[in-house]
Design an enzyme around this catalytic site. Structure first.
Site, PDB file in Angstrom:
ATOM      1  N   ASP A  80       0.864  -1.189   0.000  1.00 36.98           N
ATOM      2  CA  ASP A  80       0.000   0.000   0.000  1.00 36.98           C
ATOM      3  C   ASP A  80       0.890   1.225   0.000  1.00 36.98           C
ATOM      4  O   ASP A  80       1.452   1.588   1.037  1.00 36.98           O
ATOM      5  CB  ASP A  80      -0.881   0.027   1.257  1.00 36.98           C
ATOM      6  CG  ASP A  80      -2.062  -0.911   1.177  1.00 36.98           C
ATOM      7  OD1 ASP A  80      -2.941  -0.669   0.343  1.00 36.98           O
ATOM      8  OD2 ASP A  80      -2.110  -1.885   1.955  1.00 36.98           O
ATOM      9  N   ARG A  88       3.709   2.819   3.077  1.00 34.80           N
ATOM     10  CA  ARG A  88       4.529   1.955   3.942  1.00 34.80           C
ATOM     11  C   ARG A  88       6.013   2.290   3.853  1.00 34.80           C
ATOM     12  O   ARG A  88       6.742   2.109   4.818  1.00 34.80           O
ATOM     13  CB  ARG A  88       4.323   0.478   3.577  1.00 34.80           C
ATOM     14  CG  ARG A  88       2.887   0.031   3.436  1.00 34.80           C
ATOM     15  CD  ARG A  88       2.059   0.227   4.693  1.00 34.80           C
ATOM     16  NE  ARG A  88       0.699  -0.227   4.492  1.00 34.80           N
ATOM     17  CZ  ARG A  88      -0.319   0.033   5.291  1.00 34.80           C
ATOM     18  NH1 ARG A  88      -0.127   0.762   6.373  1.00 34.80           N
ATOM     19  NH2 ARG A  88      -1.532  -0.417   5.044  1.00 34.80           N
ATOM     20  N   ARG A 153      -7.704  10.675   1.387  1.00 34.62           N
ATOM     21  CA  ARG A 153      -7.069   9.628   0.560  1.00 34.62           C
ATOM     22  C   ARG A 153      -7.610   9.692  -0.860  1.00 34.62           C
ATOM     23  O   ARG A 153      -6.964   9.201  -1.789  1.00 34.62           O
ATOM     24  CB  ARG A 153      -7.325   8.241   1.154  1.00 34.62           C
ATOM     25  CG  ARG A 153      -6.642   7.991   2.489  1.00 34.62           C
ATOM     26  CD  ARG A 153      -7.153   6.704   3.121  1.00 34.62           C
ATOM     27  NE  ARG A 153      -6.840   5.536   2.313  1.00 34.62           N
ATOM     28  CZ  ARG A 153      -7.417   4.345   2.480  1.00 34.62           C
ATOM     29  NH1 ARG A 153      -8.378   4.179   3.395  1.00 34.62           N
ATOM     30  NH2 ARG A 153      -7.061   3.326   1.712  1.00 34.62           N
ATOM     31  N   LYS A 183      -8.951   1.288  -6.263  1.00 35.54           N
ATOM     32  CA  LYS A 183      -9.774   0.860  -5.131  1.00 35.54           C
ATOM     33  C   LYS A 183     -10.643   2.031  -4.651  1.00 35.54           C
ATOM     34  O   LYS A 183     -10.283   3.189  -4.866  1.00 35.54           O
ATOM     35  CB  LYS A 183      -8.883   0.331  -4.003  1.00 35.54           C
ATOM     36  CG  LYS A 183      -7.865   1.343  -3.444  1.00 35.54           C
ATOM     37  CD  LYS A 183      -6.933   0.687  -2.447  1.00 35.54           C
ATOM     38  CE  LYS A 183      -6.018   1.719  -1.796  1.00 35.54           C
ATOM     39  NZ  LYS A 183      -5.016   1.097  -0.912  1.00 35.54           N
ATOM     40  N   HIS A 184     -11.864   1.753  -4.106  1.00 35.50           N
ATOM     41  CA  HIS A 184     -12.443   0.494  -3.673  1.00 35.50           C
ATOM     42  C   HIS A 184     -13.829   0.383  -4.306  1.00 35.50           C
ATOM     43  O   HIS A 184     -14.754   1.055  -3.839  1.00 35.50           O
ATOM     44  CB  HIS A 184     -12.598   0.463  -2.172  1.00 35.50           C
ATOM     45  CG  HIS A 184     -11.375   0.840  -1.392  1.00 35.50           C
ATOM     46  ND1 HIS A 184     -10.963   2.155  -1.208  1.00 35.50           N
ATOM     47  CD2 HIS A 184     -10.469   0.069  -0.751  1.00 35.50           C
ATOM     48  CE1 HIS A 184      -9.863   2.174  -0.466  1.00 35.50           C
ATOM     49  NE2 HIS A 184      -9.524   0.925  -0.175  1.00 35.50           N
ATOM     50  N   HIS A 196     -12.961  -1.757   7.726  1.00 37.42           N
ATOM     51  CA  HIS A 196     -11.991  -2.482   8.533  1.00 37.42           C
ATOM     52  C   HIS A 196     -12.654  -3.024   9.802  1.00 37.42           C
ATOM     53  O   HIS A 196     -12.256  -4.073  10.319  1.00 37.42           O
ATOM     54  CB  HIS A 196     -10.829  -1.568   8.937  1.00 37.42           C
ATOM     55  CG  HIS A 196      -9.953  -1.171   7.801  1.00 37.42           C
ATOM     56  ND1 HIS A 196     -10.242  -0.094   6.986  1.00 37.42           N
ATOM     57  CD2 HIS A 196      -8.800  -1.712   7.326  1.00 37.42           C
ATOM     58  CE1 HIS A 196      -9.297   0.024   6.078  1.00 37.42           C
ATOM     59  NE2 HIS A 196      -8.416  -0.938   6.245  1.00 37.42           N
ATOM     60  N   ASP A 267     -10.825  -6.722  -1.370  1.00 39.03           N
ATOM     61  CA  ASP A 267     -10.157  -6.035  -0.282  1.00 39.03           C
ATOM     62  C   ASP A 267      -9.762  -7.110   0.737  1.00 39.03           C
ATOM     63  O   ASP A 267     -10.175  -8.280   0.632  1.00 39.03           O
ATOM     64  CB  ASP A 267     -11.084  -4.985   0.344  1.00 39.03           C
ATOM     65  CG  ASP A 267     -10.320  -3.856   1.021  1.00 39.03           C
ATOM     66  OD1 ASP A 267      -9.109  -4.030   1.294  1.00 39.03           O
ATOM     67  OD2 ASP A 267     -10.922  -2.799   1.282  1.00 39.03           O
TER      68      ASP A 267
END
Length: 341
Positions: A80, A88, A153, A183-184, A196, A267
């Site tokens: 990601d 990351r 985002r 995404k998404h 999540h 996902d």
């Protein structure tokens, strides 16, 4: 394909955390003997690396090389790296890399060239460190100010700007040999929940989504991927089935109505929206029956893997369907220069 065993075929359906193949609790930073042995039993098709798998530049390059060497068929090596808060590498203390405030700050310019540079820059350093896939761009349209998970985002609350920017980031990634993952789908930007933690829901109609949420996903081509979210869309399906497990959404809308020809990735299947109501095996089969190609990070890899193997052996999931999916994955890897003959 004709030379592959059933377990090798099933393995191509999975992208997992490195530690998932052994059931390890801590993030691996190198390929262990135990992992090599486990890959004989669970020959997965790819890996997703997280912060806990990364200690520094040299380690990361060596780890990705070792992961590639440990697989009989070249794996997807993914991460990601959206830019902004979800990055990351760029947000890791051991790396000195270009940092973007967030996608919204890039989208605010309205200039697709800014997004193209963003994709090219991120793609360049991902390639340097051995990756071949990025779970970006975020193609959501930020239409709900109370959304707890998308927000900045996303590139914009304007669907046309979001589409232009997402497409440009993807083009930049492709220029560097990195597979983009939009995404998404079918759109997480209008939800008020974080998938999540639990099921997210959009109440938009098909007409509303065609003119807004789906515009960015129309940018995705045959050598790109779309990640489907654990978002229920009752106005589309008549129930609260997550999109990842809805044949009507994955096959009927994304494939048939929108004409998407690339790979469809779920996902993460370890997210609360899945685990609160389904076992890993149930979730894996539901996603495959919906038309997904790749199963991302089931909570329990052995359970999910064995469930698919058993379903093929019993005829519940036809081996002809499995072969079609695996062939699509292998051709995608070949056309993306990941799999070389």
């Amino acid at each position: 394909l004709s030379a592959m065993t059933l377990r090798q075929k099933v393995g191509q359906l999975f992208i997992v955390r490195p530690e998932a193949v052994t059931g390890g609790a801590e993030g691996y930073t190198e390929v262990t003997d135990g992992m090599r042995a486990a890959l004989e039993q669970y020959p997965v098709g790819g890996f997703a690396l997280f912060t806990e798998n990364i200690t520094g530049p040299d380690q990361l390059m060596a780890f990705n090389d070792a992961l590639r060497d440990a697989c009989g068929i070249a794996p997807f090596l993914s991460v990601d790296e959206e830019g902004g808060p979800v990055a990351r590498l760029a947000n890791h203390h051991a790396f000195d890399l270009p940092q973007y405030r967030n996608a919204a700050s890039v989208g605010a310019s309205g200039d697709y060239r800014d997004a193209l540079v963003m994709g090219d820059t991120i793609g360049g350093y991902l390639r340097q460190y051995g990756f071949n896939m990025n779970f970006a761009p975020v193609a959501d349209v930020n239409t709900n100010p109370n959304n707890p998970v998308i927000g900045t985002r996303a590139f914009s609350s304007d669907p046309e700007i979001a589409a232009r920017m997402a497409g440009a980031v993807a083009d930049g990634l492709l220029q560097q040999g990195i597979v983009p993952v939009y995404k998404h789908f079918p759109g997480h930007g209008d939800t008020a929940q974080d998938s999540h933690a639990g099921l997210a829901v959009t109440y938009k109609t098909e007409g509303e989504m065609r003119s807004c949420e789906w515009l960015p996903f129309l940018e995705a081509g045959a050598l790109e991927c779309v990640m489907v979210a654990h978002v229920a869309a009752p106005e589309l399906t008549g129930d609260r089935t997550p999109a990842t497990m809805s044949h009507e959404i994955v096959t009927g809308i994304l494939r048939q109505k929108l004409g998407f020809e690339g790979l469809v990735i779920t996902d993460s299947l370890e997210m609360g929206a899945v685990t609160e109501s389904r076992t890993s095996g149930e979730a894996a089969l539901a996603a495959l029956n919906a038309g997904c190609d790749i199963l991302l990070m089931p909570a329990d890899l052995p359970e999910a893997f064995e469930a698919v193997v058993s379903a093929v052996e019993s005829g519940e999931y036809p081996e002809e369907t499995l072969d079609e999916t695996v062939l699509r994955i292998l051709r995608f890897k070949s056309d993306s220069d990941i799999l070389r003959f």
